[in-house]
Design a protein around this motif. Sequence first.
Motif, PDB file in Angstrom:
ATOM      1  N   ARG A 117      99.612 -76.023  30.472  1.00  0.00           N
ATOM      2  CA  ARG A 117     101.038 -75.236  30.394  1.00  0.00           C
ATOM      3  C   ARG A 117     101.533 -75.297  30.982  1.00  0.00           C
ATOM      4  NH1 ARG A 117      96.605 -70.677  30.719  1.00  0.00           N
ATOM      5  NH2 ARG A 117      96.805 -70.859  32.860  1.00  0.00           N
ATOM      6  N   ILE A 118     101.815 -75.939  32.279  1.00  0.00           N
ATOM      7  CA  ILE A 118     102.636 -76.479  33.106  1.00  0.00           C
ATOM      8  C   ILE A 118     103.395 -77.807  32.395  1.00  0.00           C
ATOM      9  CG2 ILE A 118     104.069 -76.827  34.876  1.00  0.00           C
ATOM     10  CD1 ILE A 118     101.387 -75.359  36.430  1.00  0.00           C
ATOM     11  N   ALA A 119     102.823 -78.664  31.788  1.00  0.00           N
ATOM     12  CA  ALA A 119     103.673 -80.046  31.339  1.00  0.00           C
ATOM     13  C   ALA A 119     103.544 -79.259  29.457  1.00  0.00           C
ATOM     14  CB  ALA A 119     101.925 -80.858  31.574  1.00  0.00           C
ATOM     15  N   GLN A 120     103.026 -78.751  28.962  1.00  0.00           N
ATOM     16  CA  GLN A 120     103.666 -78.426  27.843  1.00  0.00           C
ATOM     17  C   GLN A 120     105.338 -78.220  26.958  1.00  0.00           C
ATOM     18  OE1 GLN A 120     100.628 -78.628  25.102  1.00  0.00           O
ATOM     19  NE2 GLN A 120     103.169 -79.021  23.949  1.00  0.00           N
ATOM     20  N   PRO A 121     106.084 -77.674  27.755  1.00  0.00           N
ATOM     21  CA  PRO A 121     106.744 -77.627  27.558  1.00  0.00           C
ATOM     22  C   PRO A 121     107.872 -79.031  27.776  1.00  0.00           C
ATOM     23  CG  PRO A 121     106.562 -75.434  29.291  1.00  0.00           C
ATOM     24  CD  PRO A 121     105.552 -76.827  28.905  1.00  0.00           C
ATOM     25  N   ALA A 122     107.041 -79.547  28.986  1.00  0.00           N
ATOM     26  CA  ALA A 122     108.301 -81.386  28.541  1.00  0.00           C
ATOM     27  C   ALA A 122     108.165 -82.252  27.558  1.00  0.00           C
ATOM     28  CB  ALA A 122     106.961 -82.157  29.858  1.00  0.00           C
ATOM     29  N   PHE A 123     106.882 -81.757  26.449  1.00  0.00           N
ATOM     30  CA  PHE A 123     106.481 -82.424  25.648  1.00  0.00           C
ATOM     31  C   PHE A 123     107.001 -81.846  24.159  1.00  0.00           C
ATOM     32  CE2 PHE A 123     103.912 -84.126  28.890  1.00  0.00           C
ATOM     33  CZ  PHE A 123     103.769 -85.624  28.438  1.00  0.00           C
ATOM     34  N   GLN A 124     108.000 -80.492  24.372  1.00  0.00           N
ATOM     35  CA  GLN A 124     108.267 -80.536  22.916  1.00  0.00           C
ATOM     36  C   GLN A 124     109.393 -81.262  22.421  1.00  0.00           C
ATOM     37  OE1 GLN A 124     109.978 -77.304  24.153  1.00  0.00           O
ATOM     38  NE2 GLN A 124     108.788 -76.063  24.190  1.00  0.00           N
TER      39      GLN A 124
END
Length: 462
Positions: A108-115
């Motif tokens: 959940r923390i990392a997901q936004p970085a891979f948008q």
Amino acid sequence: MSTTALVHATHPPLPPVLGTWNPFGHVFRFRDDPLALFLEGQAKGDVVRMRVGPMYINAVYSAEAVSHVLIERQGNYVKQTRGYKQLRKILGNGLLTAEGAEWKRNRRIAQPAFQHRRIAGFADIMERATLDLADRWARADGEIVDVAEAMNQLTLRIAGETLFSMDISGDSDEVGNALSDMLGGFLPTITNPLLAMFPTPSRTRMRRGHATLDHVVRDIIARRRLQDPDGKNTEDLLGMFMAARDEDGHGMSDEQLRDEVLTMLLAGHETTANALAWTFWHLANNPEAADKLREEVDGLSGPLLERYPKLAWTGQVLDESMRLTPPAWAESRMALEDDVIGGFHIPAGSFVFMPQYAIHRNPKYWADPERFDPTRFGPGPHLCPDGSPRPRQAFVPFGDGQRKCIGEHFAKMEARIVLSELARRFRVEALPGQTVGMEPTVTLRPRGGLPMRVVRRKPSLR
């Protein structure tokens, strides 16, 4: 009723066994040539048991079995295998190796970085690094270069600049050699746990490589903490990780950051480098596909982010390369509870292998499976040889389900940019009589590198 009869009445039969005369089972073949071993198993059925020393493993080859393990019953299949335990020792509990609540929180923390919009911002870095390599190749026109090594250095530079805003490829002898040392003894160690008890040369190199990478990554994180104590720099992946917060407002500790950065360094560098190296090899041996690729890239102009989505044949070429030579050549899991796959009993505690190398060659899904044919991934319906729709899980280079690779879009964009920019400028030719072996470690590498001749097509387009 006897115990044996009761077991058979309660459970379906165990999978058929791939026989061997060796008293140690298939342990040496699993160590020395697992690709051939898994292909031999596939010829026996969709679910096959293999004896490796004192234990049995289960190899599954059908798309339905892969879907069962990675999607329908994913909660029953965990990464508590020898391979993942060894990876945890060197990568920690990053997204590749973590389990349960820890993995969900970090995902959940990392997901936004891979948008997609974030990843698109790295396209210029990928192009600039590729064009610098093109300049070096132009000066080596007609000479032999190790394409595998070149792709390793290129993707290492891209990984460093997108992760840390630093070009760590200048330290490629240190970082690249550390990665090679760390991964080189991986397969022998998991096939023979006794090796972990002795300071063998491969174990010594693994520890030395791990210590080097651990020092480099921790030093980078420490410097970033000093330079950006408030976590406002989100121009690279490390900054995005440092700025991200979970639902309770907590960010990643330095230890968690170290684990994720090491994981991304491996996943974002090693796998893409091997995918690209193998793609150049396949193109060199399939001139019609290579000509069509050059025709596509020559016909496109304009800004990079406008050209990139139009690289349809380039994408098909990369997919077909990853079908035949998948960088992630096998996935493994352990069953927490008894289960049934393909009509066969899978006991709790047993290991299940999903060898992409063999699944991507399953004749049920792929006509003439050893032939390089990018049209398999073209527009329109994708069909099996019998005319039925080809299941999605017949092609899983990035895995599937909840644990599918978070960096899939990043890797695909990077590979398309690198391949298209180099194909516009060079022909990469195989050497007369050249054969290339496969080295299955954590990823599928060309054994001994990949020396090829680079020939300049036209003056630099820069």
